[in-house]
Design a protein around this motif. Sequence first.
Motif, PDB file in Angstrom:
ATOM      1  N   SER A  33      -7.366  -1.255  -3.867  1.00 51.20           N
ATOM      2  CA  SER A  33      -6.261  -0.650  -3.131  1.00 51.20           C
ATOM      3  C   SER A  33      -4.927  -1.164  -3.671  1.00 51.20           C
ATOM      4  O   SER A  33      -4.864  -2.172  -4.373  1.00 51.20           O
ATOM      5  N   GLU A  34      -3.881  -0.477  -3.306  1.00 51.95           N
ATOM      6  CA  GLU A  34      -2.537  -0.863  -3.719  1.00 51.95           C
ATOM      7  C   GLU A  34      -2.110  -2.107  -2.937  1.00 51.95           C
ATOM      8  O   GLU A  34      -2.221  -2.123  -1.699  1.00 51.95           O
ATOM      9  N   PRO A  35      -1.626  -3.153  -3.605  1.00 52.46           N
ATOM     10  CA  PRO A  35      -1.205  -4.356  -2.889  1.00 52.46           C
ATOM     11  C   PRO A  35      -0.042  -4.108  -1.921  1.00 52.46           C
ATOM     12  O   PRO A  35       0.124  -4.837  -0.950  1.00 52.46           O
ATOM     13  N   GLY A  36       0.728  -3.054  -2.138  1.00 56.11           N
ATOM     14  CA  GLY A  36       1.836  -2.738  -1.250  1.00 56.11           C
ATOM     15  C   GLY A  36       1.429  -1.921  -0.036  1.00 56.11           C
ATOM     16  O   GLY A  36       2.253  -1.620   0.823  1.00 56.11           O
TER      17      GLY A  36
ATOM     18  N   GLN B 238      -9.958  -4.981  -2.653  1.00 52.83           N
ATOM     19  CA  GLN B 238     -10.275  -4.572  -4.025  1.00 52.83           C
ATOM     20  C   GLN B 238     -10.136  -3.059  -4.174  1.00 52.83           C
ATOM     21  O   GLN B 238     -10.701  -2.300  -3.391  1.00 52.83           O
TER      22      GLN B 238
ATOM     23  N   GLU C  24      -4.278 -10.609   1.882  1.00 49.57           N
ATOM     24  CA  GLU C  24      -5.612 -10.022   1.981  1.00 49.57           C
ATOM     25  C   GLU C  24      -5.655  -8.686   1.255  1.00 49.57           C
ATOM     26  O   GLU C  24      -5.782  -7.642   1.876  1.00 49.57           O
ATOM     27  N   VAL C  25      -5.561  -8.705  -0.061  1.00 47.48           N
ATOM     28  CA  VAL C  25      -5.582  -7.473  -0.843  1.00 47.48           C
ATOM     29  C   VAL C  25      -7.020  -7.010  -0.994  1.00 47.48           C
ATOM     30  O   VAL C  25      -7.886  -7.753  -1.465  1.00 47.48           O
TER      31      VAL C  25
ATOM     32  N   SER D 158       2.699  -5.778   4.073  1.00 47.99           N
ATOM     33  CA  SER D 158       1.825  -5.283   3.011  1.00 47.99           C
ATOM     34  C   SER D 158       0.619  -6.208   2.858  1.00 47.99           C
ATOM     35  O   SER D 158       0.613  -7.340   3.351  1.00 47.99           O
ATOM     36  N   GLN D 159      -0.387  -5.713   2.150  1.00 49.64           N
ATOM     37  CA  GLN D 159      -1.573  -6.526   1.905  1.00 49.64           C
ATOM     38  C   GLN D 159      -1.210  -7.749   1.073  1.00 49.64           C
ATOM     39  O   GLN D 159      -1.765  -8.823   1.278  1.00 49.64           O
ATOM     40  N   ALA D 160      -0.260  -7.602   0.151  1.00 51.79           N
ATOM     41  CA  ALA D 160       0.161  -8.729  -0.678  1.00 51.79           C
ATOM     42  C   ALA D 160       0.854  -9.792   0.168  1.00 51.79           C
ATOM     43  O   ALA D 160       0.648 -10.994  -0.023  1.00 51.79           O
ATOM     44  N   GLU D 161       1.669  -9.368   1.148  1.00 50.09           N
ATOM     45  CA  GLU D 161       2.353 -10.324   2.027  1.00 50.09           C
ATOM     46  C   GLU D 161       1.378 -11.055   2.937  1.00 50.09           C
ATOM     47  O   GLU D 161       1.558 -12.238   3.227  1.00 50.09           O
TER      48      GLU D 161
ATOM     49  N   ALA E   7      -1.285  -3.730   5.656  1.00 55.13           N
ATOM     50  CA  ALA E   7      -2.498  -4.425   6.056  1.00 55.13           C
ATOM     51  C   ALA E   7      -2.985  -3.889   7.402  1.00 55.13           C
ATOM     52  O   ALA E   7      -4.150  -3.545   7.558  1.00 55.13           O
TER      53      ALA E   7
END
Length: 111
Positions: free
Chosen positions: A74-77, A72, A69-70, A63-66, A80
């Motif tokens: 978008s959902e962090p989950g 702006q 690189e989140v 995921s982007q959170a993992e 990526a």
Amino acid sequence: MTSFVKHLAESLLGTIGAIVIVSTFAVAIAVSAFDLSVSGSVALYFVIWWILLFAVLPFGVRSQAESGEVIQGSEPGAPALPALREKAIWTTLVSSVVLVLAAAVFPLAGL
């Protein structure tokens, strides 16, 4: 094998070409070796491919959170790098094997 799949997935034409060639080869084996009709083989392959695609989609996804690189808004989950082209090629390879195995079992089941 993994590096070859990654190389094919670098371009859209490489991905489409690999999918078409492997799919055609698997359907041809099912038709010629196991006496399935072309339309029946294609329909069975289509169903197998879609079922296996949904099984392959979660493999290797971060995921982007993992990844830290989140983006702006978008959902962090959200993934990526989903690597959809690679997964389409892997799905095609596995589906081709499953189609041939399923076609080989049909005579044993009386179908």
